[in-house]
Design a protein around this motif. Structure first.
Motif, mmCIF file in Angstrom:
data_model
loop_
_atom_site.group_PDB
_atom_site.id
_atom_site.type_symbol
_atom_site.label_atom_id
_atom_site.label_comp_id
_atom_site.label_asym_id
_atom_site.label_seq_id
_atom_site.Cartn_x
_atom_site.Cartn_y
_atom_site.Cartn_z
ATOM 1 N N ALA A 57 0.835 -1.205 0.000
ATOM 2 C CA ALA A 57 0.000 0.000 0.000
ATOM 3 C C ALA A 57 0.867 1.252 0.000
ATOM 4 C CB ALA A 57 -0.937 -0.004 1.207
ATOM 5 N N GLN A 58 1.966 1.234 0.753
ATOM 6 C CA GLN A 58 2.874 2.378 0.774
ATOM 7 C C GLN A 58 3.555 2.565 -0.578
ATOM 8 O OE1 GLN A 58 5.461 1.599 4.086
ATOM 9 N NE2 GLN A 58 3.992 2.381 5.583
ATOM 10 N N ILE A 59 3.923 1.471 -1.225
ATOM 11 C CA ILE A 59 4.554 1.553 -2.548
ATOM 12 C C ILE A 59 3.566 2.119 -3.562
ATOM 13 C CG2 ILE A 59 5.468 0.178 -4.471
ATOM 14 C CD1 ILE A 59 6.737 -1.646 -2.299
ATOM 15 N N ARG A 60 2.314 1.620 -3.528
ATOM 16 C CA ARG A 60 1.292 2.131 -4.461
ATOM 17 C C ARG A 60 1.057 3.614 -4.235
ATOM 18 N NH1 ARG A 60 -0.961 -3.103 -3.674
ATOM 19 N NH2 ARG A 60 -2.151 -2.356 -1.890
ATOM 20 N N SER A 61 1.005 4.021 -2.983
ATOM 21 C CA SER A 61 0.803 5.433 -2.655
ATOM 22 C C SER A 61 1.958 6.273 -3.186
ATOM 23 C CB SER A 61 0.668 5.595 -1.139
ATOM 24 O OG SER A 61 0.547 6.947 -0.798
ATOM 25 N N TYR A 62 3.176 5.805 -2.982
ATOM 26 C CA TYR A 62 4.354 6.514 -3.480
ATOM 27 C C TYR A 62 4.285 6.664 -5.000
ATOM 28 C CZ TYR A 62 9.092 7.397 -5.017
ATOM 29 O OH TYR A 62 10.189 7.918 -5.653
ATOM 30 N N LEU A 63 3.952 5.580 -5.691
ATOM 31 C CA LEU A 63 3.889 5.624 -7.151
ATOM 32 C C LEU A 63 2.808 6.580 -7.640
ATOM 33 C CD1 LEU A 63 4.459 1.851 -7.984
ATOM 34 C CD2 LEU A 63 6.095 3.746 -8.213
#
Length: 84
Positions: free
Chosen positions: A32-38
Motif C-alpha cells: 500500500a505504501q509503494i502504491r501510494s508513493y507511485l
C-alpha cells in the motif's frame, strides 16, 4: 522417584493473529505504501509537465507540486486523491 506434574501447552488467546496473518498484513502495508508513493510520483510528474501559466490557472505554484502530490499542500483538500 519424583515425577514432575504434566504441563499443558498454553494456547494463545483466540484474538491473536498467526505469524502467517501478521506477515500478510505486513506485506499488504508495504505494498500500500509503494502504491501510494507511485501515485504521488505520477501526480507530481504530471503537474511538473504543466507550464507556469497552467499551474497558476489551477492555483498551484511550482514549489507546491511535491506537497500537493503527497496531499499535504495548503488548501488542497482532495486534490491529490482526485488525480491532479
Amino acid at each position: 522417584m519424583y515425577v514432575a506434574p504434566h504441563r499443558q501447552k498454553q494456547q494463545p488467546p483466540a484474538h491473536t493473529l498467526s505469524n502467517r496473518q501478521e506477515f500478510k498484513m505486513f506485506v499488504s502495508q508495504i505494498l500500500a505504501q509503494i502504491r501510494s508513493y507511485l501515485r504521488n510520483r505520477e501526480t507530481a510528474n504530471e503537474l511538473s509537465r504543466l507550464s507556469d501559466r497552467e499551474l497558476n490557472d489551477l492555483g498551484i505554484r511550482r514549489f507546491e507540486i511535491d506537497s500537493i502530490a503527497r496531499g499535504r499542500g495548503h488548501g488542497n483538500q482532495g486534490r491529490a486523491s482526485k488525480g491532479l
